[in-house]
Design an enzyme around this catalytic site. Structure first.
Site, mmCIF file in Angstrom:
data_model
loop_
_atom_site.group_PDB
_atom_site.id
_atom_site.type_symbol
_atom_site.label_atom_id
_atom_site.label_comp_id
_atom_site.label_asym_id
_atom_site.label_seq_id
_atom_site.Cartn_x
_atom_site.Cartn_y
_atom_site.Cartn_z
ATOM 1 N N ASP A 83 38.824 64.739 82.367
ATOM 2 C CA ASP A 83 38.323 63.819 81.338
ATOM 3 C C ASP A 83 39.363 62.768 80.966
ATOM 4 O O ASP A 83 39.011 61.665 80.546
ATOM 5 C CB ASP A 83 37.936 64.596 80.067
ATOM 6 C CG ASP A 83 36.496 65.085 80.106
ATOM 7 O OD1 ASP A 83 35.684 64.452 80.787
ATOM 8 O OD2 ASP A 83 36.194 66.093 79.458
ATOM 9 N N ARG A 138 23.944 69.635 76.752
ATOM 10 C CA ARG A 138 24.267 69.815 75.341
ATOM 11 C C ARG A 138 23.534 68.787 74.473
ATOM 12 O O ARG A 138 23.087 67.753 74.963
ATOM 13 C CB ARG A 138 25.779 69.673 75.116
ATOM 14 C CG ARG A 138 26.618 70.786 75.668
ATOM 15 C CD ARG A 138 28.108 70.483 75.574
ATOM 16 N NE ARG A 138 28.526 69.474 76.545
ATOM 17 C CZ ARG A 138 29.776 69.054 76.706
ATOM 18 N NH1 ARG A 138 30.743 69.552 75.937
ATOM 19 N NH2 ARG A 138 30.080 68.138 77.611
ATOM 20 N N TYR A 186 32.714 62.359 72.016
ATOM 21 C CA TYR A 186 33.867 62.359 72.915
ATOM 22 C C TYR A 186 33.888 61.017 73.636
ATOM 23 O O TYR A 186 32.873 60.588 74.197
ATOM 24 C CB TYR A 186 33.763 63.485 73.944
ATOM 25 C CG TYR A 186 33.994 64.861 73.383
ATOM 26 C CD1 TYR A 186 35.223 65.226 72.851
ATOM 27 C CD2 TYR A 186 32.978 65.816 73.393
ATOM 28 C CE1 TYR A 186 35.439 66.491 72.334
ATOM 29 C CE2 TYR A 186 33.182 67.093 72.885
ATOM 30 C CZ TYR A 186 34.411 67.419 72.352
ATOM 31 O OH TYR A 186 34.613 68.681 71.848
ATOM 32 N N LYS A 220 28.800 63.158 74.803
ATOM 33 C CA LYS A 220 29.632 62.484 75.801
ATOM 34 C C LYS A 220 29.663 60.982 75.559
ATOM 35 O O LYS A 220 28.871 60.424 74.807
ATOM 36 C CB LYS A 220 29.106 62.762 77.214
ATOM 37 C CG LYS A 220 29.278 64.224 77.638
ATOM 38 C CD LYS A 220 30.731 64.675 77.606
ATOM 39 C CE LYS A 220 31.578 64.008 78.660
ATOM 40 N NZ LYS A 220 33.000 64.427 78.595
#
Length: 374
Positions: A269, A15, A93, A74
């Site tokens: 996660d 991504r 994130y 990330k």
């Protein structure tokens, strides 16, 4: 403002945090966008598209060091820790409650960290977590169906069965976004689905809206144990906002599962909701415990980056524009949802669940923002 878009370096993370259309909107608003060369290749956005949208194509070092605001997908990995600094705002994130080392590194660096997963609207929804939860929920079933195949180590069951042969039993732990989308896809493939949650109102809603071979159970330790024993596929879809996920499935429960059954723990996660969970990668996605196959990849949506990048950028871009147009202090002062996304500020832990996870001091945001803007 100068906005940096580094290339993601997590294992098989394809991504990118923004689309060329998003770059164009930032440039039109008067900002400079630095895109690391190759950052969009995994999502089929070549450098030329970003350059045409107005971005400057730069090295990784420039994307980090020259930017005031870095927007990622990330969390930073150790190779990126040296880039963290007091005058940088990092928007990505973070999932800090499951990563003590990163939490301490960010505190020591003085960086400001805004976590997509804790940006929260007044109605309690998480607008920046939702699109990736939708992707992960849907993926969890197609992944589980694949690993149920015998040559992958599974029980050798077709998820939907065939006429005269029972379908697979799918247990979904959690009725939020991930769990709902997992149940939808599993039902569409013909599986028998049992969804468990502690929110009775949510169970009522799902019972009215999802149709097919579908059952809802109230979640408690006895019934979780009973459910996973009969399951062919277990989907871990439990979320506690910004906090470490509770472990609903114990090691003893896993040991009593059927040989060749499959666990897909989407909650990895945040530490995972299965006691035997440990993070895996797309390069080495599975492991066995007591004959049960575990898939615990911590960046599942990275496998479908084209869809995921569009979904993520659609949700994050309004907040990126707000941060760029107004600056950090004004943006969080004016937007309560964005303020709830701040996990680390000025060497302090701002998000209570993160502080509690590691027994570290918690510092309410308002005091520090007001101090910085007086």
């Amino acid at each position: 403002m100068i906005v940096g878009i580094p290339k993601e370096i997590k294992d098989n993370e394809y991504r990118v945090s923004i689309t060329p259309t998003g770059v164009n909107q930032l440039v039109d608003a008067g900002h400079t966008v630095l895109v690391e060369t190759g950052a969009g290749d995994g999502s089929r956005f070549p450098d030329e598209q970003f350059a045409k949208a107005g971005a400057k194509i730069v090295s990784a070092d420039a994307a980090w060091t020259q930017a005031n605001l870095v927007v990622k997908v990330k969390e930073p990995l150790p190779a990126e820790y040296p880039y963290l600094r007091p005058d940088l705002v990092l928007f990505t994130y973070l999932h800090l409650a499951a990563d003590e080392r990163l939490t301490r590194v960010m505190v020591e660096s003085g960086v400001t960290g805004i976590a997509y997963e804790t940006v929260e609207l007044p109605n309690g929804t998480l607008p920046l977590l939702t699109p990736m939860s939708e992707v992960a929920g849907r993926m969890s079933i197609q992944i589980g169906a694949h690993y149920l195949e015998r040559h992958e180590g599974g029980r050798g069951k077709l998820l939907g069965g065939i006429p005269g042969v029972r379908p697979a039993n799918v247990i979904v732990l959690g009725g939020g976004v991930v769990g709902t989308h997992a149940a939808q896809i599993a039902l569409g493939m013909g599986a028998h689905v049992t969804l468990m949650d502690i929110n009775l109102d949510r169970l009522r809603t799902l019972n009215e809206t999802l149709h097919g071979n579908f059952t809802t159970w109230f979640s408690n330790p006895i019934d979780v144990g009973r459910g996973v024993r009969r399951a062919d596929l277990v989907i871990g879809a439990v979320l506690v906002k910004g906090a470490k996920a509770p472990q609903l499935v114990t090691r003893e429960m896993v040991a009593r599962m059927k040989p060749g059954s499959v666990i897909v723990d989407v909650a990895v996660d945040q530490g995972g909701c299965i006691a035997t969970t440990r993070p895996t990668t797309h390069s080495n996605p599975t492991f066995m415990v007591d004959g049960v196959l575990h898939y615990c990849v911590a960046n599942m949506p990275g496998a479908v980056p084209r869809t995921s990048t569009y979904g993520l950028s659609n949700a994050t871009l309004p907040y990126v524009l707000k941060l760029a147009n107004q600056g950090f202090a004004e943006a969080v002062a004016n937007d309560r949802a964005l303020a709830l996304g701040v996990n680390i500020y000025n060497g302090k832990i701002i998000y209570q669940a993160v502080a509690e996870a590691f027994n570290l001091p918690y510092n309410p945001l308002d005091f520090h923002i007001h101090s910085a803007t007086r």
